[in-house]
Design a protein around this motif. Structure first.
Motif, PDB file in Angstrom:
ATOM      1  N   PRO A 124       1.275 -31.693   6.485  1.00  0.00           N
ATOM      2  CA  PRO A 124       1.067 -32.410   5.215  1.00  0.00           C
ATOM      3  C   PRO A 124       1.592 -33.842   5.242  1.00  0.00           C
ATOM      4  O   PRO A 124       0.945 -34.766   4.727  1.00  0.00           O
ATOM      5  N   ASN A 125       2.770 -34.036   5.872  1.00  0.00           N
ATOM      6  CA  ASN A 125       3.336 -35.381   5.946  1.00  0.00           C
ATOM      7  C   ASN A 125       2.505 -36.306   6.838  1.00  0.00           C
ATOM      8  O   ASN A 125       2.379 -37.505   6.577  1.00  0.00           O
ATOM      9  N   THR A 126       1.942 -35.739   7.896  1.00  0.00           N
ATOM     10  CA  THR A 126       1.085 -36.523   8.793  1.00  0.00           C
ATOM     11  C   THR A 126      -0.161 -36.986   8.051  1.00  0.00           C
ATOM     12  O   THR A 126      -0.561 -38.162   8.134  1.00  0.00           O
ATOM     13  N   GLU A 127      -0.781 -36.070   7.315  1.00  0.00           N
ATOM     14  CA  GLU A 127      -1.966 -36.438   6.539  1.00  0.00           C
ATOM     15  C   GLU A 127      -1.628 -37.520   5.514  1.00  0.00           C
ATOM     16  O   GLU A 127      -2.383 -38.488   5.341  1.00  0.00           O
ATOM     17  N   TYR A 128      -0.496 -37.371   4.855  1.00  0.00           N
ATOM     18  CA  TYR A 128      -0.086 -38.335   3.826  1.00  0.00           C
ATOM     19  C   TYR A 128       0.070 -39.727   4.442  1.00  0.00           C
ATOM     20  O   TYR A 128      -0.436 -40.727   3.912  1.00  0.00           O
ATOM     21  N   THR A 129       0.773 -39.801   5.562  1.00  0.00           N
ATOM     22  CA  THR A 129       1.051 -41.092   6.197  1.00  0.00           C
ATOM     23  C   THR A 129      -0.224 -41.816   6.617  1.00  0.00           C
ATOM     24  O   THR A 129      -0.434 -42.993   6.305  1.00  0.00           O
ATOM     25  N   ILE A 130      -1.102 -41.115   7.337  1.00  0.00           N
ATOM     26  CA  ILE A 130      -2.304 -41.757   7.868  1.00  0.00           C
ATOM     27  C   ILE A 130      -3.301 -42.075   6.754  1.00  0.00           C
ATOM     28  O   ILE A 130      -3.903 -43.152   6.723  1.00  0.00           O
ATOM     29  N   LEU A 131      -3.474 -41.150   5.806  1.00  0.00           N
ATOM     30  CA  LEU A 131      -4.421 -41.392   4.719  1.00  0.00           C
ATOM     31  C   LEU A 131      -3.947 -42.521   3.798  1.00  0.00           C
ATOM     32  O   LEU A 131      -4.768 -43.291   3.284  1.00  0.00           O
ATOM     33  N   MET A 132      -2.647 -42.631   3.596  1.00  0.00           N
ATOM     34  CA  MET A 132      -2.121 -43.733   2.786  1.00  0.00           C
ATOM     35  C   MET A 132      -2.408 -45.067   3.459  1.00  0.00           C
ATOM     36  O   MET A 132      -2.702 -46.067   2.787  1.00  0.00           O
ATOM     37  N   TRP A 133      -2.338 -45.063   4.774  1.00  0.00           N
ATOM     38  CA  TRP A 133      -2.619 -46.285   5.527  1.00  0.00           C
ATOM     39  C   TRP A 133      -4.104 -46.631   5.447  1.00  0.00           C
ATOM     40  O   TRP A 133      -4.495 -47.782   5.438  1.00  0.00           O
ATOM     41  N   PHE A 134      -4.969 -45.559   5.367  1.00  0.00           N
ATOM     42  CA  PHE A 134      -6.410 -45.754   5.340  1.00  0.00           C
ATOM     43  C   PHE A 134      -6.952 -46.092   3.959  1.00  0.00           C
ATOM     44  O   PHE A 134      -8.098 -46.497   3.829  1.00  0.00           O
ATOM     45  N   ARG A 135      -6.152 -45.915   2.923  1.00  0.00           N
ATOM     46  CA  ARG A 135      -6.703 -46.018   1.570  1.00  0.00           C
ATOM     47  C   ARG A 135      -7.247 -47.408   1.237  1.00  0.00           C
ATOM     48  O   ARG A 135      -8.113 -47.549   0.376  1.00  0.00           O
ATOM     49  N   SER A 136      -6.760 -48.439   1.901  1.00  0.00           N
ATOM     50  CA  SER A 136      -7.247 -49.791   1.620  1.00  0.00           C
ATOM     51  C   SER A 136      -8.473 -50.142   2.461  1.00  0.00           C
ATOM     52  O   SER A 136      -9.076 -51.198   2.286  1.00  0.00           O
ATOM     53  N   LEU A 137      -8.832 -49.238   3.375  1.00  0.00           N
ATOM     54  CA  LEU A 137      -9.946 -49.525   4.279  1.00  0.00           C
ATOM     55  C   LEU A 137     -11.280 -49.079   3.685  1.00  0.00           C
ATOM     56  O   LEU A 137     -11.339 -48.164   2.869  1.00  0.00           O
ATOM     57  N   ARG A 138     -12.354 -49.729   4.096  1.00  0.00           N
ATOM     58  CA  ARG A 138     -13.694 -49.415   3.617  1.00  0.00           C
ATOM     59  C   ARG A 138     -14.534 -48.928   4.800  1.00  0.00           C
ATOM     60  O   ARG A 138     -14.658 -49.613   5.804  1.00  0.00           O
ATOM     61  N   PHE A 139     -15.092 -47.721   4.672  1.00  0.00           N
ATOM     62  CA  PHE A 139     -15.836 -47.127   5.781  1.00  0.00           C
ATOM     63  C   PHE A 139     -17.020 -47.979   6.210  1.00  0.00           C
ATOM     64  O   PHE A 139     -17.343 -48.066   7.392  1.00  0.00           O
ATOM     65  N   SER A 140     -17.685 -48.602   5.256  1.00  0.00           N
ATOM     66  CA  SER A 140     -18.854 -49.416   5.605  1.00  0.00           C
ATOM     67  C   SER A 140     -18.456 -50.600   6.480  1.00  0.00           C
ATOM     68  O   SER A 140     -19.269 -51.115   7.250  1.00  0.00           O
ATOM     69  N   LYS A 141     -17.206 -51.040   6.366  1.00  0.00           N
ATOM     70  CA  LYS A 141     -16.733 -52.171   7.170  1.00  0.00           C
ATOM     71  C   LYS A 141     -16.194 -51.718   8.528  1.00  0.00           C
ATOM     72  O   LYS A 141     -16.010 -52.531   9.432  1.00  0.00           O
ATOM     73  N   LEU A 142     -15.917 -50.417   8.641  1.00  0.00           N
ATOM     74  CA  LEU A 142     -15.353 -49.901   9.890  1.00  0.00           C
ATOM     75  C   LEU A 142     -16.438 -49.499  10.886  1.00  0.00           C
ATOM     76  O   LEU A 142     -16.170 -49.298  12.059  1.00  0.00           O
TER      77      LEU A 142
END
Length: 513
Positions: free
Chosen positions: A347-365
């Motif tokens: 759960p902590n791993t998911e939280y850390t990585i997803l929090m980092w990804f939240r500002s990212l936009r898939f269409s730009k990746l």
């Protein structure tokens, strides 16, 4: 002399005739006329001699018994005709006959009265002639059967005539025409839609169970119990070329013959190809999408041994109370590798990585694959033309052309698979950004599945290293312009881990330019 009697027919259809009975009667009468000592009841096979299937049956067992000395010699093997031992190419059938004779077992051919043994070596030329005739007869029969099937398919293509009344369960034959059963066809369409949206075969089967959707069959009596939906049956439908209207051969040796537009199509061939590519990627990455306990399934890799990292349910004790807890564990440990990687909190791993990804936009990746798609499309067209140009020479038996054709066909299939994969990656993402709070909720299986699929489109892998109680997540993007990004923290407090550098807003947009 001891006598062993062998008989063979090619298929179960021949059981309705007198083939076996005739062989048994003739060989027994022959053995009795020579006062041979019949050792036991006749042994027989129902197997194709042209394809050598009898060697996997009773004949193969008998020949093994000869080699191991279980059959006492001298002895006799009595057959109606030499071709009962097989109708393979002479260079394959002759050595087998020679092995039997050299072991001390005579071969008696009832139809000609010829006895093959070591003394009368001049009779071997008779055996060769019989083998040549038997093999050529079977070869002609196979070619005629193949040609008859091709002719039937050609007529079907020209006139729309139904080749066989055996059709998939979402179709039926009416007035000599194949038509769709509307409600079943919609079910097939829904299966593809669910599968391409991220649902695995198990999820689809469970959904149908909950909705009380019965598994469609024509003859319920063919099943011991009530047939139920399961993963295998879902995947069988997804693999069926009939879903886009193509008929592949109903005979196992003619699988290379495909008749397009024979059935009424439920989906397009593009949809079918996308589903096959998704299936291949899931098998390759061993992605299990039925629970989505780990939202990074198929992406996490152990930095110590390179194995995949998988979720594992364990327990932790807090204030004397055991609490279930999910961890991430290297699969190499259970697979026998000497891996030193430590388990980390899921759960902590998911939280850390997803929090980092939240500002990212898939269409730009996404990787812009348009140029590569165009190049691959051109290559597919070129290879397709090359294959077509070689077909005439292949039909004449030109060995060099056959070899070239096989090479071109392999390159063509690889290029087509690559094209489908590129098109999948280039599709508009199903979501633009990750709603972290919602995605962390393990009950939101559908959302987590979509997030997983979108992450797999833009991320090659996430390598996890645990050294001296410090954890590093190395994120490798498929778009090389983004480079590799790192998130570092302590093993006991992963949720507080931070990227090695603060990413400015729009960093991935700038990198894409």
């Amino acid at each position: 002399m001891q006598a062993f009697i062998y008989s063979r027919i090619s298929s179960t259809k021949q059981q309705t005739g007198d083939g076996l009975d005739r062989q048994i009667e003739l060989t027994h009468n022959y053995a009795k006329s020579l006062n041979l000592d019949i050792q036991h009841e006749s042994f027989q096979d129902i197997a194709s001699g042209y394809h050598g299937k009898q060697m996997q049956g009773r004949l193969g067992v008998f020949l093994d018994a000869i080699k191991t000395g279980k059959v006492k010699t001298p002895a006799a093997l009595v057959v109606e005709s030499l071709d009962r031992l097989g109708r393979e190419h002479t260079m394959d059938a002759l050595p087998r006959l020679m092995d039997i004779i050299n072991s001390g077992v005579e071969v008696h051919e009832v139809s000609t009265g010829v006895v093959y043994n070591r003394e009368d070596t001049h009779k071997i030329h008779i055996a060769i002639a019989v083998m040549e005739r038997a093999h050529n007869e079977s070869k002609v029969k196979a070619l005629r059967t193949k040609q008859a099937y091709k002719t039937a398919k050609q007529k079907a293509a020209e006139t729309g005539k139904v080749i066989t009344s055996l059709v998939p369960v979402w179709m039926e034959v009416k007035d000599d025409k194949i038509v769709l059963i509307p409600e079943r066809a919609e079910l097939v369409k829904r299966i593809f839609e669910m599968y391409l949206s991220g649902c695995g075969g198990t999820v689809i089967a469970r959904t149908f169970h909950k909705e009380n959707i019965e598994y469609p069959v024509y003859n319920i009596k063919a099943f011991k119990g009530k047939p139920e939906w399961n993963e295998q049956r879902i995947l069988k439908i997804i693999k069926s070329t009939a879903t886009y209207g193509a008929l592949t051969s109903i005979q196992p040796h003619h699988k290379d013959h495909v008749l397009y537009d024979y059935y009424p199509a439920v989906i397009t061939i593009d949809t079918y190809n996308k589903a096959q590519q998704v299936m291949k990627s899931r098998v390759k990455k061993k992605t299990k999408t039925h629970q989505m306990q780990n939202i990074f399934t198929g992406l996490l890799e152990c930095g110590d041994c390179g194995s995949t990292i998988q979720p594992n349910l364990s327990t932790t004790t807090k204030k004397g109370i055991k609490i279930p807890m999910w961890y991430l564990r290297c699969s190499g440990k259970t697979g026998g590798k000497s891996c030193k990687a430590k388990n980390i909190n899921l759960p902590n791993t998911e939280y850390t990585i997803l929090m980092w990804f939240r500002s990212l936009r898939f269409s730009k990746l996404q990787v812009d694959s348009r140029d590569e798609i165009t190049t691959t499309e051109a290559l597919v067209t070129k290879l397709d033309e090359q294959a077509s140009n070689l077909l005439y020479l292949v039909s004449t038996g030109n060995q060099r052309a056959i070899l070239m054709f096989e090479q071109v066909e392999q390159q063509l299939q690889e290029s087509k698979s690559k094209l489908v994969q590129l098109e999948l990656q280039n599709e508009k993402p199903q979501l633009e950004r990750i709603e972290t709070k919602l995605a962390l909720d393990t009950k939101n299986i559908d959302l987590r599945r979509i997030v997983n699929l979108e992450l797999q489109k833009v991320i090659d892998k996430i390598v996890v290293n645990v050294v001296n109680k410090e954890v590093t997540f190395s994120v490798y993007f498929k778009n090389p312009k983004f480079g590799t990004k790192y998130i570092c923290g302590l093993q006991k407090s992963i949720h507080k881990a931070q990227p090695d550098e603060e990413l400015p807003v729009g960093w991935h947009t700038d990198a894409q330019v």
